[in-house]
Design an enzyme around this catalytic site. Sequence first.
Site, mmCIF file in Angstrom:
data_model
loop_
_atom_site.group_PDB
_atom_site.id
_atom_site.type_symbol
_atom_site.label_atom_id
_atom_site.label_comp_id
_atom_site.label_asym_id
_atom_site.label_seq_id
_atom_site.Cartn_x
_atom_site.Cartn_y
_atom_site.Cartn_z
ATOM 1 N N GLY A 1 0.806 -1.219 0.000
ATOM 2 C CA GLY A 1 0.000 0.000 0.000
ATOM 3 C C GLY A 1 0.833 1.260 0.000
ATOM 4 O O GLY A 1 2.022 1.235 -0.311
ATOM 5 N N ASN A 2 0.184 2.382 0.356
ATOM 6 C CA ASN A 2 0.770 3.717 0.213
ATOM 7 C C ASN A 2 1.300 3.853 -1.226
ATOM 8 O O ASN A 2 2.475 4.141 -1.460
ATOM 9 C CB ASN A 2 1.872 3.954 1.245
ATOM 10 N N HIS B 1 4.790 1.982 -7.830
ATOM 11 C CA HIS B 1 3.783 0.912 -7.944
ATOM 12 C C HIS B 1 2.978 1.076 -9.237
ATOM 13 O O HIS B 1 2.676 0.096 -9.926
ATOM 14 C CB HIS B 1 2.776 0.983 -6.781
ATOM 15 N N GLY C 1 9.291 -4.339 -8.492
ATOM 16 C CA GLY C 1 10.226 -3.249 -8.785
ATOM 17 C C GLY C 1 11.653 -3.691 -8.476
ATOM 18 O O GLY C 1 11.877 -4.610 -7.684
ATOM 19 N N SER D 1 9.322 5.678 -2.919
ATOM 20 C CA SER D 1 9.210 4.677 -1.866
ATOM 21 C C SER D 1 8.070 5.074 -0.947
ATOM 22 O O SER D 1 7.840 6.280 -0.725
ATOM 23 C CB SER D 1 10.508 4.633 -1.053
ATOM 24 N N SER D 2 7.391 4.074 -0.412
ATOM 25 C CA SER D 2 6.300 4.368 0.526
ATOM 26 C C SER D 2 6.843 5.098 1.743
ATOM 27 O O SER D 2 6.139 5.861 2.401
ATOM 28 C CB SER D 2 5.628 3.081 0.966
#
Length: 284
Positions: free
Chosen positions: A31-32, A37, A149, A187-188
Amino acid sequence: MKIIRSVNNLKQILKFFRDNNYIISLVPTMGNIHDGHLELVKKAKLMNTICIVSIFINPTQFDQSCDFNNYPRSIKLDCKKLKSYNVDIVFIPSVLTMYPSGTNNYTCMYVPSLSEILEGSKRLNHYKGVTTIVSKLFNLIQPNLAFFGEKDFQQLVIIKHMVYDMHYNIKIISVPIIRETSGLAYSSRNTLLDKDDYKIAHKFYLTLKSMADKLKHNIHCVVDLIKITTHQLEKIGFIVDSLYVLDYKYLTCITNNSTNIIILSTVWLGKIRLIDNIKVKIFK
Ligand code: PAF
């Protein structure tokens, strides 16, 4: 876009797609959702597949419960972004769904050796948690393709190894790192950086890039370059956790004959750990 939380609903809808000969792709995430993504999703959609994005913050891959608790959560916004990219299914299971026997004594998937080196030597059960959750997702969804990724490069190598060893009939598609215009890899965890740290975070990549440019013409200076780059990073304000130069394919030590190598690094900036890498082709 369907949002699915239970295994039964997931199986039902997957049966429909499989019976109708659709190709199914999986983009596993915690998530985030960010542009990194979304690049994976874009690739999956370009390949005309039914794209399933899983969102699951996997407790077993965190060493410390505070890191797990502080991990950014933004499900509503994530779903909005994924919908705008025409994702077909978002799978958001609970911890109990993914770990029916709990997270203390769970049946695990483990890739030895590769999970113990580099990042794995510092974060003891991290890759065991990653391979366990990814194999559970593979078992449940049985995708034809799965997208990862290249930012966590060791994770990618380990997952490819697991797929090979376990005879999963799944093609792993790796996607190069997506960067902000400054060079900072998406990046999250970037959203956890405070304002001042965020302003200098891109210098991590710029410093590694300058190391890569020097290395490409002279592989013999690797030891000195590691020292110099570590010093440069620390002068900027990073605490260097690791900085390795390794063979690209097997993550083994380089030799004088190596041609495809990779710089892998993790640094601390304030309380946040950043990770990045750069592939280098050596000119002979
Ligand atoms: O890279 C990640 O976000 C996670 O490690 C993954 C692959 C989704 C497993 O939890």
